[in-house]
Design an enzyme around this catalytic site. Structure first.
Site, PDB file in Angstrom:
ATOM      1  N   LYS A 113       0.867  -1.181   0.000  1.00  0.00           N
ATOM      2  CA  LYS A 113       0.000   0.000   0.000  1.00  0.00           C
ATOM      3  C   LYS A 113       0.898   1.223   0.000  1.00  0.00           C
ATOM      4  O   LYS A 113       2.027   1.175   0.500  1.00  0.00           O
ATOM      5  CB  LYS A 113      -0.868   0.010   1.268  1.00  0.00           C
ATOM      6  CG  LYS A 113      -2.125   0.830   1.145  1.00  0.00           C
ATOM      7  CD  LYS A 113      -3.234   0.031   0.487  1.00  0.00           C
ATOM      8  CE  LYS A 113      -4.510   0.788   0.369  1.00  0.00           C
ATOM      9  NZ  LYS A 113      -5.551  -0.062  -0.254  1.00  0.00           N
ATOM     10  N   GLY A 227     -20.390   6.216   1.769  1.00  0.00           N
ATOM     11  CA  GLY A 227     -19.332   6.464   0.782  1.00  0.00           C
ATOM     12  C   GLY A 227     -19.945   6.393  -0.599  1.00  0.00           C
ATOM     13  O   GLY A 227     -20.648   5.427  -0.929  1.00  0.00           O
ATOM     14  N   GLY A 229     -18.078   7.173  -3.606  1.00  0.00           N
ATOM     15  CA  GLY A 229     -16.969   7.422  -4.532  1.00  0.00           C
ATOM     16  C   GLY A 229     -16.914   6.325  -5.566  1.00  0.00           C
ATOM     17  O   GLY A 229     -17.939   5.811  -6.013  1.00  0.00           O
ATOM     18  N   GLY A 232     -18.488   3.040  -3.692  1.00  0.00           N
ATOM     19  CA  GLY A 232     -19.856   3.181  -3.173  1.00  0.00           C
ATOM     20  C   GLY A 232     -20.885   3.491  -4.251  1.00  0.00           C
ATOM     21  O   GLY A 232     -21.995   2.956  -4.233  1.00  0.00           O
TER      22      GLY A 232
HETATM   23  P1  NAD Z   1     -13.092   7.353  -3.200  1.00  0.00           P
HETATM   24  O1  NAD Z   1     -12.096   8.353  -2.773  1.00  0.00           O
HETATM   25  O2  NAD Z   1     -13.413   7.221  -4.649  1.00  0.00           O
HETATM   26  O3  NAD Z   1     -14.478   7.580  -2.415  1.00  0.00           O
HETATM   27  C1  NAD Z   1     -14.542   7.661  -1.029  1.00  0.00           C
HETATM   28  C2  NAD Z   1     -15.950   8.075  -0.654  1.00  0.00           C
HETATM   29  O4  NAD Z   1     -16.127   7.979   0.749  1.00  0.00           O
HETATM   30  C3  NAD Z   1     -16.283   9.517  -1.047  1.00  0.00           C
HETATM   31  O5  NAD Z   1     -17.623   9.567  -1.488  1.00  0.00           O
HETATM   32  C4  NAD Z   1     -16.115  10.279   0.280  1.00  0.00           C
HETATM   33  O6  NAD Z   1     -16.869  11.462   0.318  1.00  0.00           O
HETATM   34  C5  NAD Z   1     -16.657   9.225   1.237  1.00  0.00           C
HETATM   35  N1  NAD Z   1     -16.242   9.366   2.626  1.00  0.00           N
HETATM   36  C6  NAD Z   1     -14.994   9.500   3.141  1.00  0.00           C
HETATM   37  N2  NAD Z   1     -15.036   9.585   4.474  1.00  0.00           N
HETATM   38  C7  NAD Z   1     -16.358   9.499   4.818  1.00  0.00           C
HETATM   39  C8  NAD Z   1     -17.067   9.522   6.053  1.00  0.00           C
HETATM   40  N3  NAD Z   1     -16.429   9.644   7.200  1.00  0.00           N
HETATM   41  N4  NAD Z   1     -18.419   9.387   6.018  1.00  0.00           N
HETATM   42  C9  NAD Z   1     -19.089   9.256   4.855  1.00  0.00           C
HETATM   43  N5  NAD Z   1     -18.471   9.226   3.656  1.00  0.00           N
HETATM   44  C10 NAD Z   1     -17.123   9.350   3.645  1.00  0.00           C
HETATM   45  O7  NAD Z   1     -12.572   5.955  -2.615  1.00  0.00           O
HETATM   46  P2  NAD Z   1     -12.963   4.491  -3.117  1.00  0.00           P
HETATM   47  O8  NAD Z   1     -11.947   4.039  -4.100  1.00  0.00           O
HETATM   48  O9  NAD Z   1     -14.415   4.440  -3.446  1.00  0.00           O
HETATM   49  O10 NAD Z   1     -12.668   3.646  -1.782  1.00  0.00           O
HETATM   50  C11 NAD Z   1     -13.642   3.495  -0.760  1.00  0.00           C
HETATM   51  C12 NAD Z   1     -13.205   2.365   0.161  1.00  0.00           C
HETATM   52  O11 NAD Z   1     -13.102   1.153  -0.590  1.00  0.00           O
HETATM   53  C13 NAD Z   1     -11.837   2.562   0.829  1.00  0.00           C
HETATM   54  O12 NAD Z   1     -11.852   2.000   2.113  1.00  0.00           O
HETATM   55  C14 NAD Z   1     -10.912   1.769  -0.087  1.00  0.00           C
HETATM   56  O13 NAD Z   1      -9.723   1.370   0.560  1.00  0.00           O
HETATM   57  C15 NAD Z   1     -11.825   0.590  -0.411  1.00  0.00           C
HETATM   58  N6  NAD Z   1     -11.428  -0.144  -1.619  1.00  0.00           N
HETATM   59  C16 NAD Z   1     -11.329   0.507  -2.813  1.00  0.00           C
HETATM   60  C17 NAD Z   1     -10.992  -0.213  -3.945  1.00  0.00           C
HETATM   61  C18 NAD Z   1     -10.943   0.436  -5.303  1.00  0.00           C
HETATM   62  O14 NAD Z   1     -10.830  -0.302  -6.304  1.00  0.00           O
HETATM   63  N7  NAD Z   1     -11.062   1.735  -5.427  1.00  0.00           N
HETATM   64  C19 NAD Z   1     -10.716  -1.591  -3.850  1.00  0.00           C
HETATM   65  C20 NAD Z   1     -10.838  -2.219  -2.603  1.00  0.00           C
HETATM   66  C21 NAD Z   1     -11.199  -1.481  -1.494  1.00  0.00           C
END
Ligand code: NAD
Length: 426
Positions: A113, A227, A229, A232
């Site tokens: 990471k 979430g 993003g 989500g």
């Molecule tokens: P992102 O940056 O695209 O989106 C994150 C989202 O979470 C945003 O909508 C942000 O506003 C929201 N957020 C952050 N803190 C918050 C809070 N306290 N309350 C409510 N909403 C909140 O990130 P992502 O890529 O969608 O990743 C989200 C999660 O999924 C992370 O934990 C990441 O490690 C995990 N993840 C992502 C991937 C990937 O392919 N992107 C793969 C495996 C796991």
């Protein structure tokens, strides 16, 4: 053997949760002390300082971290997180999670990471590119197809991965990179179709599998997602497509709820048009973003930051199923209470492994220089997620374990097998 568990259980941070889950698994598997220490890692963790000149002419000083937790089964794999509160401990815990995730889902990678300590929302697109390129220049010696292969995570995206690829081929004086240095790139630059949606779709496949096992009809399920993003928003759209009712969503801008069901297409349009998150969506009532975790629903999907389900809110959770789309969203103490309350948890290392699985397909595609079709990618993703879900579910039933314990034990055991197969001598 191991580390002080009681102390760890009460600490609400990602590293402690990861250490706790590993320690418990090591005890169940009765790992030898030397093997335990080797698996505890990390193999390498570094902190670098980058100080690029931003577009306003000012120099910024930014901390960045790269952790390779374990590379017994292959090069370290794991995303680049960009956030103002990120620290080396978080990145170490997340790298450890990646070791178990890649092992469990069955791809020839280890766990890694990286993190850049800066709020991406505070940067213009131009300045974000400057930071990403400066990070790659500083961390170049740690990145490569045989060392550590990054991907998008919270705060980073496909465009950032394109800049990484460009930065590396530019410094090597080549048009293409020699092997896959980064996944989650745009398709035009060797990315794979379907990677953007892979994590979210994988979450939905495991959620559907859990509903099938419990005899629950997805079209009668009310779902809340924390979430909105990259992960989500896809989870929300895909689960709504399956007929579930999306009743609440939260992001950093706030929370929204509609017990008759949120119109997902209109919500995606709203987020796209306003560029200001879910807040202000007209066909819903606004609530505090923390309250979305406690909303009356059947399935809760945390898809944001770590350590969100804690002792503070765990007793107020109403869902029957929690699908951990986020990494490490549940603290050990809260996890124990979810278990006592017989809430079914699909653990992160299984639930959100679709992203790294399709990253692996991107890695192989780049080596072979042949594009896979979306149908091929989706079939392989669906098959793999459902198969691994069943394996974990059956193992948990057979051994009387929770899904998290079963997933951890399967994953840790495979890495241990790798250690013995390699041999312990240098
Ligand atoms: P992102 O940056 O695209 O989106 C994150 C989202 O979470 C945003 O909508 C942000 O506003 C929201 N957020 C952050 N803190 C918050 C809070 N306290 N309350 C409510 N909403 C909140 O990130 P992502 O890529 O969608 O990743 C989200 C999660 O999924 C992370 O934990 C990441 O490690 C995990 N993840 C992502 C991937 C990937 O392919 N992107 C793969 C495996 C796991």
């Amino acid at each position: 053997m191991g580390i002080e568990i009681d102390n760890m259980k009460t600490k609400n941070n990602i590293l402690h949760t990861s250490l706790y889950n590993f320690n418990m698994s090591a005890n169940r598997l009765d790992l030898d002390e030397a093997i335990f220490q080797k698996m505890l890692g990390p193999k390498e963790k570094i902190e670098i300082s980058i100080d690029p000149v931003l577009s306003n002419g000012k120099v910024v000083n930014v901390k960045a971290f790269i952790v390779r937790h374990n590379d017994v089964l292959g090069p370290a794999k794991g995303g680049i997180r960009m956030a103002s509160d990120i620290c080396l401990d978080d990145i170490t815990g997340l790298a450890m999670e990646m070791t178990w995730k890649t092992s469990l889902i069955g791809v020839p990678f280890g766990g890694g990471k990286s993190g850049i300590n800066l709020d991406p929302m505070s940067l213009s697109p131009n300045d974000k590119e400057i930071i990403i390129r400066a990070f790659i220049r500083g961390a170049r010696h740690c990145i490569g197809p045989e060392i550590y292969i990054p991907a998008p995570d919270m705060g980073t995206n496909e465009k950032d991965m394109a800049h990484i690829r460009d930065c590396i081929s530019y410094s090597d004086g080549t048009s293409i990179t020699k092997g896959c240095f980064v996944t989650g790139k745009p398709v035009i630059l060797g990315g794979i179709v379907g990677r953007r949606e892979a994590t979210g779709k994988g979450v939905v496949y495991t959620t559907l599998s859990m509903c099938e096992k419990l005899g629950l009809d997805i079209t009668k399920m009310r779902v809340a997602v924390q979430g909105f993003g990259k992960v989500g928003s896809v989870v929300a759209a895909e689960i709504a497509k399956c007929g579930a009712k999306l009743v609440a969503v939260a992001d950093l801008s706030g929370g929204i709820v509609n017990s008759d069901g949120l119109d997902i297409d209109a919500l995606l349009q709203h987020v796209n048009d306003t560029d200001n998150g879910v807040k202000g969506f007209k066909k819903a009532t606004e609530i505090d973003r923390e309250k979305v975790l406690e909303i009356d629903c059947d399935i809760l999907i945390p898809a944001a930051a770590g350590s969100q389900i804690t002792l503070k809110n765990v007793k107020k959770i109403k869902a029957k199923i929690i699908a951990e789309a986020a990494n490490v969203p549940t603290t050990p103490e809260a996890d124990g209470i979810l278990n006592q309350r017989q809430i079914h948890v699909i653990p992160d290392i299984l639930c959100n492994a679709g992203g790294v699985f399709v990253s692996y397909l991107e890695y192989t595609q780049e080596t072979q220089r042949e594009q896979m079709t979306i149908a091929q990618v989706e079939q392989r993703l669906s098959d793999r997620m459902r198969k691994r879900f069943s394996e974990v579910y059956n193992f948990a039933k057979e051994k009387g374990l929770t899904m998290r314990e079963a997933a951890m034990d399967i994953a840790v055991r495979k890495v241990v097998e790798g250690v013995y197969a390699r041999g312990l001598l240098p």
